[in-house]
Design an enzyme around this catalytic site. Structure first.
Site, PDB file in Angstrom:
ATOM      1  N   GLY A 207      30.421  51.272   9.718  1.00 29.13           N
ATOM      2  CA  GLY A 207      31.169  50.187   9.087  1.00 29.13           C
ATOM      3  C   GLY A 207      30.531  48.813   9.265  1.00 29.13           C
ATOM      4  CB  ILE A 208      32.177  45.535   9.810  1.00 31.55           C
ATOM      5  CG1 ILE A 208      33.028  45.573   8.529  1.00 31.55           C
ATOM      6  CG2 ILE A 208      31.774  44.112  10.156  1.00 31.55           C
ATOM      7  CD1 ILE A 208      34.407  44.938   8.659  1.00 31.55           C
ATOM      8  CG  ASP A 250      35.961  53.024  26.155  1.00 34.67           C
ATOM      9  OD1 ASP A 250      36.406  51.947  25.701  1.00 34.67           O
ATOM     10  OD2 ASP A 250      36.676  54.023  26.344  1.00 34.67           O
ATOM     11  CE1 TYR A 343      42.837  45.911  13.207  1.00 31.12           C
ATOM     12  CE2 TYR A 343      43.861  44.565  11.497  1.00 31.12           C
ATOM     13  CZ  TYR A 343      42.734  45.127  12.068  1.00 31.12           C
ATOM     14  OH  TYR A 343      41.495  44.907  11.494  1.00 31.12           O
ATOM     15  CE  LYS A 347      41.007  43.227  14.600  1.00 29.37           C
ATOM     16  NZ  LYS A 347      39.604  43.251  15.079  1.00 29.37           N
TER      17      LYS A 347
HETATM   18  N1  LIG Z   1      37.542  47.322   7.298  1.00 30.11           N
HETATM   19  C1  LIG Z   1      38.277  46.272   7.047  1.00 30.11           C
HETATM   20  O1  LIG Z   1      38.778  46.096   5.915  1.00 30.11           O
HETATM   21  C2  LIG Z   1      38.524  45.245   8.110  1.00 30.11           C
HETATM   22  C3  LIG Z   1      39.311  44.162   7.774  1.00 30.11           C
HETATM   23  C4  LIG Z   1      39.555  43.193   8.729  1.00 30.11           C
HETATM   24  C5  LIG Z   1      39.008  43.304   9.996  1.00 30.11           C
HETATM   25  N2  LIG Z   1      38.249  44.369  10.309  1.00 30.11           N
HETATM   26  C6  LIG Z   1      37.733  44.422  11.693  1.00 30.11           C
HETATM   27  O2  LIG Z   1      36.312  44.550  11.676  1.00 30.11           O
HETATM   28  C7  LIG Z   1      35.885  45.353  12.782  1.00 30.11           C
HETATM   29  C8  LIG Z   1      35.079  46.539  12.282  1.00 30.11           C
HETATM   30  O3  LIG Z   1      35.877  47.258  11.350  1.00 30.11           O
HETATM   31  P1  LIG Z   1      35.359  48.558  10.594  1.00 30.11           P
HETATM   32  O4  LIG Z   1      36.185  48.667   9.372  1.00 30.11           O
HETATM   33  O5  LIG Z   1      33.878  48.540  10.493  1.00 30.11           O
HETATM   34  O6  LIG Z   1      35.856  49.678  11.617  1.00 30.11           O
HETATM   35  P2  LIG Z   1      35.364  51.178  11.822  1.00 30.11           P
HETATM   36  O7  LIG Z   1      36.538  51.964  12.247  1.00 30.11           O
HETATM   37  O8  LIG Z   1      34.582  51.646  10.634  1.00 30.11           O
HETATM   38  O9  LIG Z   1      34.344  51.014  13.058  1.00 30.11           O
HETATM   39  C9  LIG Z   1      34.792  50.573  14.315  1.00 30.11           C
HETATM   40  C10 LIG Z   1      33.785  50.960  15.366  1.00 30.11           C
HETATM   41  O10 LIG Z   1      34.326  50.553  16.634  1.00 30.11           O
HETATM   42  C11 LIG Z   1      34.073  51.576  17.563  1.00 30.11           C
HETATM   43  N3  LIG Z   1      35.039  51.548  18.674  1.00 30.11           N
HETATM   44  C12 LIG Z   1      36.343  51.854  18.655  1.00 30.11           C
HETATM   45  N4  LIG Z   1      36.874  51.796  19.896  1.00 30.11           N
HETATM   46  C13 LIG Z   1      35.847  51.422  20.710  1.00 30.11           C
HETATM   47  C14 LIG Z   1      35.746  51.197  22.104  1.00 30.11           C
HETATM   48  N5  LIG Z   1      36.804  51.356  22.925  1.00 30.11           N
HETATM   49  N6  LIG Z   1      34.549  50.829  22.619  1.00 30.11           N
HETATM   50  C15 LIG Z   1      33.475  50.678  21.825  1.00 30.11           C
HETATM   51  N7  LIG Z   1      33.511  50.891  20.497  1.00 30.11           N
HETATM   52  C16 LIG Z   1      34.676  51.262  19.950  1.00 30.11           C
HETATM   53  C17 LIG Z   1      34.240  52.862  16.746  1.00 30.11           C
HETATM   54  O11 LIG Z   1      33.621  53.974  17.403  1.00 30.11           O
HETATM   55  C18 LIG Z   1      33.552  52.463  15.458  1.00 30.11           C
HETATM   56  O12 LIG Z   1      32.171  52.751  15.469  1.00 30.11           O
HETATM   57  C19 LIG Z   1      37.157  45.769  13.525  1.00 30.11           C
HETATM   58  O13 LIG Z   1      37.380  44.891  14.592  1.00 30.11           O
HETATM   59  C20 LIG Z   1      38.226  45.624  12.467  1.00 30.11           C
HETATM   60  O14 LIG Z   1      39.485  45.410  13.021  1.00 30.11           O
HETATM   61  C21 LIG Z   1      38.003  45.351   9.405  1.00 30.11           C
END
Ligand SMILES: NC(=O)c1ccc[n+]([C@@H]2O[C@H](COP(=O)([O-])OP(=O)(O)OC[C@H]3O[C@@H](n4cnc5c(N)ncnc54)[C@H](O)[C@@H]3O)[C@@H](O)[C@H]2O)c1
Length: 437
Positions: A207-208, A250, A343, A347
């Site tokens: 992801g991001i 973690d 959540y 945030k």
């Molecule tokens: N996708 C969206 O639309 C969106 C919107 C707003 C904010 N965000 C924020 O952006 C960030 C990334 O989002 P994403 O959509 O890429 O999420 P995702 O679920 O695709 O990826 C999240 C990553 O975080 C890792 N992770 C989870 N728990 C963990 C831990 N305890 N220790 C280490 N790593 C851990 C996961 O293994 C995963 O690789 C997040 O903080 C999310 O809240 C995402």
């Protein structure tokens, strides 16, 4: 890496889809042009307009030229329209905005308005006028067509280096999904140059986070890609792709802060960039929320960035001079979202963390900002039920979800030393989503 554009968006760009959408009055999301290395983005020239009292036209013109964008007289199509409105002080002078209409109509790309920082303007009418520009920009962004974005930079005195960096970002393909946003650009002192810059991204396996690792690597960082051990293979693939390294971490583990700090101090001489990206959702209505769903989300999304940052600031050598932190917040944290009390608390809490840390970090030459993504096409949003997912995509001015790379580009810009004048702020990357706008 990131998911591709949504199927509806692709369909309405086919001939039958276009016909159907225009007959039924359905959204027709434009194709966004994103950064591609070595590809010229600004095919048409830009125009820089100075309204009454403008002082920055010459330098902005030069910066655009230096970044490879031709600046013309504005007779034909425009790829960017930059307006210095920072000198306007009377309501009568606001009439000058009307002269922009024909130029705005011919712009396909970026519109960027420069204002003063309203709080720095003592005269009530002048302050009202400068504050009014925010309403102007936010409305213009809603009227823009064809993927054109409109943003506002509030420029403090002495903001030259950071302003240059901001103008370049907001007039480039890298800001494709940043729309309708105000941002303050202050003075800031860029970090001293280092032979090798080092960045750490938590949650980098997908992801991001994975996209952020890639963008940071593109701008010359060695990226420490951190994620839980269970994400091992995916994490290794990301680290290989960006020629970085992996760290199984973690972020909620009691030992995580110290392990990360030691890793950065001992192996890398400190991090220049720390991206608190790891995040989880455990959506449920408040009345059905159990302790585990509440605590786990707060532990990963909020407590971990608090504890990791504390330790990185305390541990000798964990941070390089001028280090920059970026926290991944969310527009749901700013607006609130049904089923996401946990959540959104986490945030919004991150915004509080950024606000609290900005001054003490600045005193040590560091900076901290948050990026608040809107609806982004990732595994997290792919797991949403279809109706809220479709609504999330279409309720923005750009009528589509962003891609992970859009968020990564914003993080990548805020991580740069020359963005030093942007501090303690939240940059939304949401295509001007209606949520919390
Ligand atoms: N996708 C969206 O639309 C969106 C919107 C707003 C904010 N965000 C924020 O952006 C960030 C990334 O989002 P994403 O959509 O890429 O999420 P995702 O679920 O695709 O990826 C999240 C990553 O975080 C890792 N992770 C989870 N728990 C963990 C831990 N305890 N220790 C280490 N790593 C851990 C996961 O293994 C995963 O690789 C997040 O903080 C999310 O809240 C995402």
């Amino acid at each position: 890496m990131g998911l591709s554009e949504d199927p509806y968006g692709a369909f309405v760009r086919t001939a039958p889809g276009k016909l159907l959408a225009s007959r039924a009055g359905l959204p027709r999301p434009p194709r966004l042009r994103r950064f591609v290395p070595d590809e010229e983005w600004a095919v048409d020239p830009a125009l820089v307009v100075g309204l009454s009292g403008a002082a920055r036209v010459d330098e902005v013109t030069q910066w655009l030229r230096d970044s490879g964008i031709a600046v013309g007289r504005g007779d034909g199509p425009l790829s960017a329209l930059v307006v210095d409105a920072s000198g306007l002080r009377t309501v009568a002078e606001l009439d000058e905005l009307l002269t922009l209409a024909p130029r705005f109509r011919r712009t396909r790309g970026r519109v960027l308005v420069l204002s003063a920082v309203p709080a720095d303007v003592e005269d009530p009418e002048g302050r009202a006028v400068q504050r009014g520009l925010e309403g102007f920009v936010r409305s213009l962004a809603k009227e823009a067509r064809g993927g054109t974005t409109v943003n506002l930079l509030r420029v403090a005195d002495g903001a030259s280096t950071a302003l240059r960096s901001a103008v370049e970002f907001f007039c480039s393909a890298r800001s494709a999904f940043v729309d309708g946003q105000p941002l303050v650009v202050g003075e800031g002192t860029p970090a001293p140059a280092r032979e090798r810059r080092v960045a750490v991204v938590t949650g980098a396996a997908q992801g991001i986070g994975a996209a952020t690792a890639q963008v940071l690597a593109r701008s010359g960082h060695h990226v420490v890609c951190a994620d839980v051990a269970a994400a091992g293979e995916q994490l290794a693939a990301v680290a290989n792709r960006v020629k970085g390294s992996t760290l199984h971490l973690d972020v909620t583990a009691p030992t995580a802060p110290q392990r990360l700090a030691e890793h950065l101090a001992d192996r890398f001489d400190g991090a220049d960039v720390v991206v608190h990206n790891a995040g989880i959702t455990r959506d449920r209505s408040f009345v059905n929320l159990d302790e585990d769903a509440w605590r786990s989300v707060l532990a990963v999304n909020l407590l971990a960035p608090v504890r990791l940052t504390e330790e990185l600031l305390r541990h000798p050598g964990a941070l390089a001079p001028g280090a920059r932190f970026v926290c991944l917040s969310s527009i749901n944290g700013l607006a609130g979202a049904k089923g996401q009390t946990n959540y959104a608390t986490s945030k919004a809490g991150l915004v509080g963390l950024v606000e609290a840390l900005a001054a003490p970090l600045a005193a040590r030459g560091f900076a901290v900002n948050a990026v608040a993504p809107g609806f982004i096409e990732t595994p997290m949003t792919a797991a949403m039920p279809p109706v809220p997912r479709e609504l999330g995509r279409r309720t923005s001015s750009l009528q589509q979800g962003g891609l992970p790379v859009d968020v990564a580009e914003a993080v990548g810009w805020l991580a740069q030393p020359d963005a030093a004048g942007v501090d303690g702020q939240v940059l939304r990357v949401c295509g001007q989503n209606l949520l919390g706008a």
